[in-house]
Design an enzyme around this catalytic site. Structure first.
Site, PDB file in Angstrom:
ATOM      1  N   PRO A 144       2.742 -13.411   1.124  1.00 55.53           N
ATOM      2  CG  PRO A 144       2.384 -14.873   2.893  1.00 55.53           C
ATOM      3  CD  PRO A 144       1.663 -14.077   1.856  1.00 55.53           C
ATOM      4  CD  GLU A 171      -8.389 -18.490   5.321  1.00 55.50           C
ATOM      5  OE1 GLU A 171      -7.693 -18.148   6.288  1.00 55.50           O
ATOM      6  OE2 GLU A 171      -9.612 -18.273   5.270  1.00 55.50           O
ATOM      7  NE  ARG A 209      13.613   6.272   7.505  1.00 56.52           N
ATOM      8  CZ  ARG A 209      14.885   6.177   7.133  1.00 56.52           C
ATOM      9  NH1 ARG A 209      15.187   5.613   5.988  1.00 56.52           N
ATOM     10  NH2 ARG A 209      15.855   6.641   7.905  1.00 56.52           N
ATOM     11  CG  ASP A 224      18.827   5.650   6.316  1.00 55.62           C
ATOM     12  OD1 ASP A 224      19.076   6.352   7.307  1.00 55.62           O
ATOM     13  OD2 ASP A 224      17.759   5.668   5.698  1.00 55.62           O
TER      14      ASP A 224
HETATM   15  N1  4GX Z   1       4.205  -9.967   3.531  1.00 51.33           N
HETATM   16  N2  4GX Z   1       0.029 -11.759   4.585  1.00 51.33           N
HETATM   17  C1  4GX Z   1      -1.773 -11.105   3.037  1.00 51.33           C
HETATM   18  C2  4GX Z   1      -3.806 -12.430   2.874  1.00 51.33           C
HETATM   19  C3  4GX Z   1      -3.512 -13.312   1.701  1.00 51.33           C
HETATM   20  C4  4GX Z   1      -3.451 -14.695   1.838  1.00 51.33           C
HETATM   21  C5  4GX Z   1      -3.142 -15.474   0.737  1.00 51.33           C
HETATM   22  C6  4GX Z   1      -3.028 -13.531  -0.532  1.00 51.33           C
HETATM   23  C7  4GX Z   1      -2.938 -14.876  -0.451  1.00 51.33           C
HETATM   24  C8  4GX Z   1       2.343 -10.927   4.116  1.00 51.33           C
HETATM   25  C9  4GX Z   1       3.749 -10.921   4.300  1.00 51.33           C
HETATM   26  C10 4GX Z   1       1.406 -11.848   4.764  1.00 51.33           C
HETATM   27  C11 4GX Z   1      -0.819 -12.792   5.132  1.00 51.33           C
HETATM   28  C12 4GX Z   1      -0.666 -10.659   3.968  1.00 51.33           C
HETATM   29  C13 4GX Z   1      -1.884 -13.196   4.166  1.00 51.33           C
HETATM   30  N3  4GX Z   1      -3.291 -12.751   0.519  1.00 51.33           N
HETATM   31  N4  4GX Z   1       2.066  -9.975   3.262  1.00 51.33           N
HETATM   32  N5  4GX Z   1      -2.642 -12.071   3.672  1.00 51.33           N
HETATM   33  N6  4GX Z   1       4.482 -11.699   5.043  1.00 51.33           N
HETATM   34  O1  4GX Z   1       1.830 -12.714   5.454  1.00 51.33           O
HETATM   35  O2  4GX Z   1       3.195  -9.379   2.892  1.00 51.33           O
END
Ligand code: 4GX
Length: 307
Positions: A144, A171, A209, A224
């Site tokens: 995120p 985490e 795509r 698109d």
């Molecule tokens: N868009 N996640 C990754 C594991 C994590 C946790 C903390 C690094 C630091 C997400 C999103 C997403 C949840 C994927 C935590 N990695 N990834 N995951 N929204 O929420 O890409």
């Protein structure tokens, strides 16, 4: 001295002469045709190769995950499956656990400093990334905290030949993996998931795509929404009257100029109502701008319930 088969030509009956002339004409014609066909096919092939050269021939995705089975089902679905069969994309799935060296294949550990949760150990990820990547590979990590993925990032990534997508769990991952091995961190939106697997599927789908040939010849990605910078106009199919709900007359008229104009205006109307922010980046003609002025006089987006 004429060639052997014509030595007795003068003795042929007029009927036979006529017939032989016809055959000769056909022979020359067909010979010419087949020669033309071969030339034409050659030209088309050449052009295809040239076009492919200027764009991209194929894109190779590698994905590191603890759950490769979660992804394989999706990639074996129709469109991406065909794209792989046609050598337009390649997808390599790699289980991070296969890169552990300890007896119990452990991939996570407790965080230094205490607190709850688990962190992905650096060693399996280092070994996995270093063994899978090539010199030109672009390494992406999902979290995120990354830049928010959108159509223009998809476009940008579709120009690269090798992408390595790293899916984290728990985490998070040891910070030294991020610092050392990750070229770019991406998020697919402002919400929290349980892992990077869904983001990886989203990215592969959106990028694939855009590769020429992945979608049918008829439906390219050029039309698109987001490629044109506008939302799509409404679509209808048979029946023309469904439970008393009618299809707009213009779509049944067969008048293509009017249909194009109606679709363009409905695109503009939708975008103005639902995503006015997109209009700032869209390529708009004089006619589009004129129509928008009219729209804006009619009602502001928030108050206009629906078109
Ligand atoms: N868009 N996640 C990754 C594991 C994590 C946790 C903390 C690094 C630091 C997400 C999103 C997403 C949840 C994927 C935590 N990695 N990834 N995951 N929204 O929420 O890409």
């Amino acid at each position: 001295m004429p060639p052997y088969f014509l030595q007795h030509y003068s003795e042929f009956s007029s009927e036979a002469k006529q017939l032989s002339k016809q055959w000769l004409t056909q022979l020359i014609l067909y010979g010419g045709m087949s020669h033309f066909c071969r030339w034409f096919v050659g030209r088309v092939t050449m052009r295809t190769i040239q076009e492919r050269k200027t764009k991209i021939i194929m894109i190779h995705f590698d994905i590191l995950t603890l759950f490769p089975d979660m992804l394989s089902a999706y990639f074996e679905d129709s469109i991406l499956k065909r794209a792989q069969e046609n050598q337009l994309i390649q997808i390599g799935l790699h289980n991070i656990r296969d890169y552990t060296t300890d007896k119990h294949h452990i991939v996570d550990d407790t965080p230094f400093g205490g607190g709850g949760g688990m962190v992905m150990k650096p060693d399996p990820l280092f070994r996995a990334i270093e063994s899978v990547r090539a010199d030109n590979t672009h390494v992406i990590f999902f979290s995120p905290q990354g830049r928010v993925f959108n159509q223009s990032i998809a476009q940008e990534l579709s120009q690269r030949g090798n992408l390595l997508l790293v899916c984290g769990r728990y985490e998070g991952v040891d910070e030294r993996v991020r610092e050392t091995l990750i070229d770019e961190e991406l998020s697919i939106g402002d919400y929290v998931l349980t892992g990077g697997e869904l983001p990886a599927m989203v990215l592969v789908d959106a990028v694939s795509r855009l590769i020429p040939g992945v979608l049918g010849a008829e439906h390219g990605a050029a039309q698109d929404s987001h490629a044109t910078g506008l939302l799509e106009h409404p679509h209808y199919t048979r029946p023309a009257n469904f439970r008393g709900m009618e299809v707009p007359d213009v779509l049944l008229s067969g008048h293509h100029a009017n249909i194009d104009q109606w679709r363009r205006q409905e695109s503009l109307r939708r975008t103005w109502q639902r995503r006015p922010d997109m209009l700032e980046r869209a390529a708009l003609s004089k006619a589009d701008k004129k129509f928008l002025v009219q729209l804006k006089q009619q009602a502001p987006p928030a108050e206009d319930a629906d078109g």
